[in-house]
Scaffold this motif. Structure first.
Motif, PDB file in Angstrom:
ATOM      1  N   ARG A 132       0.817  -1.210   0.000  1.00 29.21           N
ATOM      2  CA  ARG A 132       0.000   0.000   0.000  1.00 29.21           C
ATOM      3  C   ARG A 132       0.854   1.267   0.000  1.00 29.21           C
ATOM      4  N   LEU A 133       2.172   1.094   0.175  1.00 31.56           N
ATOM      5  CA  LEU A 133       3.094   2.239   0.222  1.00 31.56           C
ATOM      6  C   LEU A 133       4.187   2.028  -0.825  1.00 31.56           C
ATOM      7  N   PRO A 134       3.870   2.150  -2.096  1.00 30.31           N
ATOM      8  CA  PRO A 134       4.788   1.735  -3.161  1.00 30.31           C
ATOM      9  C   PRO A 134       6.116   2.490  -3.204  1.00 30.31           C
ATOM     10  N   ASN A 135       6.137   3.719  -2.768  1.00 24.94           N
ATOM     11  CA  ASN A 135       7.374   4.504  -2.846  1.00 24.94           C
ATOM     12  C   ASN A 135       8.122   4.580  -1.516  1.00 24.94           C
ATOM     13  N   ALA A 136       7.675   3.801  -0.545  1.00 25.55           N
ATOM     14  CA  ALA A 136       8.344   3.790   0.746  1.00 25.55           C
ATOM     15  C   ALA A 136       9.505   2.801   0.736  1.00 25.55           C
ATOM     16  N   HIS A 137      10.497   3.067   1.567  1.00 23.37           N
ATOM     17  CA  HIS A 137      11.642   2.163   1.739  1.00 23.37           C
ATOM     18  C   HIS A 137      11.401   1.311   2.985  1.00 23.37           C
ATOM     19  N   LEU A 138      11.875   0.073   2.964  1.00 24.13           N
ATOM     20  CA  LEU A 138      11.653  -0.850   4.071  1.00 24.13           C
ATOM     21  C   LEU A 138      12.969  -1.198   4.751  1.00 24.13           C
ATOM     22  N   LEU A 139      12.968  -1.129   6.084  1.00 25.38           N
ATOM     23  CA  LEU A 139      14.079  -1.608   6.897  1.00 25.38           C
ATOM     24  C   LEU A 139      13.496  -2.625   7.870  1.00 25.38           C
ATOM     25  N   LYS A 140      13.835  -3.906   7.665  1.00 29.80           N
ATOM     26  CA  LYS A 140      13.274  -4.964   8.497  1.00 29.80           C
ATOM     27  C   LYS A 140      14.279  -5.372   9.564  1.00 29.80           C
ATOM     28  N   LEU A 141      13.831  -5.343  10.818  1.00 32.32           N
ATOM     29  CA  LEU A 141      14.688  -5.735  11.927  1.00 32.32           C
ATOM     30  C   LEU A 141      14.411  -7.190  12.293  1.00 32.32           C
ATOM     31  N   GLU A 142      15.466  -7.965  12.377  1.00 35.90           N
ATOM     32  CA  GLU A 142      15.345  -9.372  12.755  1.00 35.90           C
ATOM     33  C   GLU A 142      15.825  -9.552  14.192  1.00 35.90           C
ATOM     34  N   ARG A 143      15.486 -10.673  14.778  1.00 34.52           N
ATOM     35  CA  ARG A 143      16.016 -11.000  16.107  1.00 34.52           C
ATOM     36  C   ARG A 143      17.533 -11.135  16.040  1.00 34.52           C
ATOM     37  N   LEU A 144      18.200 -10.874  17.159  1.00 35.58           N
ATOM     38  CA  LEU A 144      19.643 -11.095  17.230  1.00 35.58           C
ATOM     39  C   LEU A 144      19.930 -12.591  17.178  1.00 35.58           C
ATOM     40  N   ASN A 145      21.017 -12.952  16.460  1.00 39.31           N
ATOM     41  CA  ASN A 145      21.439 -14.359  16.464  1.00 39.31           C
ATOM     42  C   ASN A 145      22.425 -14.583  17.612  1.00 39.31           C
ATOM     43  N   LEU A 146      22.938 -15.797  17.734  1.00 36.33           N
ATOM     44  CA  LEU A 146      23.809 -16.135  18.863  1.00 36.33           C
ATOM     45  C   LEU A 146      25.040 -15.219  18.910  1.00 36.33           C
ATOM     46  N   GLU A 147      25.656 -14.989  17.739  1.00 36.78           N
ATOM     47  CA  GLU A 147      26.871 -14.170  17.702  1.00 36.78           C
ATOM     48  C   GLU A 147      26.597 -12.740  18.159  1.00 36.78           C
ATOM     49  N   THR A 148      25.498 -12.161  17.673  1.00 38.18           N
ATOM     50  CA  THR A 148      25.211 -10.768  18.046  1.00 38.18           C
ATOM     51  C   THR A 148      24.760 -10.657  19.501  1.00 38.18           C
ATOM     52  N   ILE A 149      24.100 -11.701  20.026  1.00 40.14           N
ATOM     53  CA  ILE A 149      23.755 -11.705  21.448  1.00 40.14           C
ATOM     54  C   ILE A 149      25.024 -11.721  22.293  1.00 40.14           C
ATOM     55  N   GLN A 150      26.035 -12.512  21.857  1.00 39.21           N
ATOM     56  CA  GLN A 150      27.312 -12.556  22.570  1.00 39.21           C
ATOM     57  C   GLN A 150      27.991 -11.185  22.542  1.00 39.21           C
ATOM     58  N   GLU A 151      27.965 -10.537  21.379  1.00 33.96           N
ATOM     59  CA  GLU A 151      28.577  -9.210  21.272  1.00 33.96           C
ATOM     60  C   GLU A 151      27.865  -8.211  22.180  1.00 33.96           C
ATOM     61  N   LEU A 152      26.550  -8.300  22.227  1.00 38.48           N
ATOM     62  CA  LEU A 152      25.781  -7.388  23.073  1.00 38.48           C
ATOM     63  C   LEU A 152      26.100  -7.636  24.555  1.00 38.48           C
ATOM     64  N   ALA A 153      26.184  -8.898  24.941  1.00 34.40           N
ATOM     65  CA  ALA A 153      26.484  -9.221  26.346  1.00 34.40           C
ATOM     66  C   ALA A 153      27.859  -8.691  26.751  1.00 34.40           C
ATOM     67  N   VAL A 154      28.842  -8.860  25.844  1.00 36.54           N
ATOM     68  CA  VAL A 154      30.197  -8.362  26.141  1.00 36.54           C
ATOM     69  C   VAL A 154      30.199  -6.846  26.222  1.00 36.54           C
ATOM     70  N   SER A 155      29.442  -6.174  25.339  1.00 34.67           N
ATOM     71  CA  SER A 155      29.424  -4.708  25.361  1.00 34.67           C
ATOM     72  C   SER A 155      28.794  -4.174  26.648  1.00 34.67           C
ATOM     73  N   MET A 156      27.880  -4.956  27.241  1.00 31.09           N
ATOM     74  CA  MET A 156      27.215  -4.524  28.476  1.00 31.09           C
ATOM     75  C   MET A 156      27.980  -4.942  29.731  1.00 31.09           C
ATOM     76  N   LEU A 157      28.575  -6.179  29.696  1.00 29.10           N
ATOM     77  CA  LEU A 157      29.137  -6.752  30.915  1.00 29.10           C
ATOM     78  C   LEU A 157      30.644  -6.866  30.906  1.00 29.10           C
ATOM     79  N   GLY A 158      31.256  -6.763  29.695  1.00 31.43           N
ATOM     80  CA  GLY A 158      32.696  -6.970  29.579  1.00 31.43           C
ATOM     81  C   GLY A 158      33.010  -8.442  29.321  1.00 31.43           C
ATOM     82  N   ASP A 159      34.281  -8.705  29.053  1.00 31.59           N
ATOM     83  CA  ASP A 159      34.673 -10.087  28.725  1.00 31.59           C
ATOM     84  C   ASP A 159      34.377 -11.056  29.872  1.00 31.59           C
TER      85      ASP A 159
END
Length: 199
Positions: A172-199
């Motif tokens: 219904r929005l032919p000229n709009a651009h789409l950015l789809k967000l997916e769930r974090l995978n295992l690797e990105t969850i690990q990166e997020l945990a390290v960024s919050m808690l450290g190694d």
């Protein structure tokens, strides 16, 4: 999104939709964009649709209320917006008559034309954030009109929606651009945990 915002400041308007399931990070992403926009001197307005029974065009009511304050509009335009901005008389400091009653379909077309006109009047960079578009109901017609013809103004519109609740929205929005967000995978969850808690 930040690159698109920078381009919109030069007068290249755009419409982006951020899709994803509930809790995937849409609101957080939009908040980061909002902060970036404010730092760049861009005016930010936000609209929110709600799931409960709400007033028509709820997605646009707060947006229009602020636009009325920062835009020079005619009494005719103000009268058309009056049902969505009931205190428009006080905001403009003058009495605004009610718009002439017309057929509901004509009234909707009149309203859409007025909203698009007011957006086209904007001369300063504007980021318009519209959240939970999947609940927008009547307000979606405004987005559809914008997708057909974006105003020639420094405007970036970014909407969020749950793709599982409205899977065919982009059709219904032919000229709009789409950015789809997916769930974090295992690797990105690990990166997020390290960024919050450290190694």
């Amino acid at each position: 999104l930040t690159q698109t915002l920078d381009k919109s400041r030069e007068g290249k308007s755009a419409l982006w939709m951020v899709a994803g399931e509930s809790g995937v990070g849409k609101s957080r992403l939009i908040e980061e964009l909002r902060v970036y926009a404010l730092v760049q001197g861009v005016h930010v307005l936000r609209g929110q649709a709600v799931s409960e029974t709400s007033a028509p065009y709820m997605l646009w009511r707060d947006v229009l209320r602020h636009l009325v304050l920062q835009t020079t509009i005619t009494d005719q335009e103000a009268s058309i917006l009056k049902p969505l901005v009931p205190d428009i008389d006080g905001l403009l400091g003058r009495a605004i008559p009610d718009a002439p009653e017309v057929d509901p379909k004509i009234a909707q077309q009149r309203l859409l034309k007025t909203i698009l006109s007011i957006l086209s009047y904007q001369t300063e960079p504007l980021l318009l954030i519209l959240e939970d578009v999947h609940w927008a109901k009547e307000g979606l017609s405004v987005l559809e009109a914008l997708a057909q013809q974006l105003p020639d103004s420094p405007l970036l519109i970014v909407g969020t929606y749950r793709q599982d609740e409205m899977p065919h929205l982009m059709e219904r929005l032919p000229n709009a651009h789409l950015l789809k967000l997916e769930r974090l995978n295992l690797e990105t969850i690990q990166e997020l945990a390290v960024s919050m808690l450290g190694d």
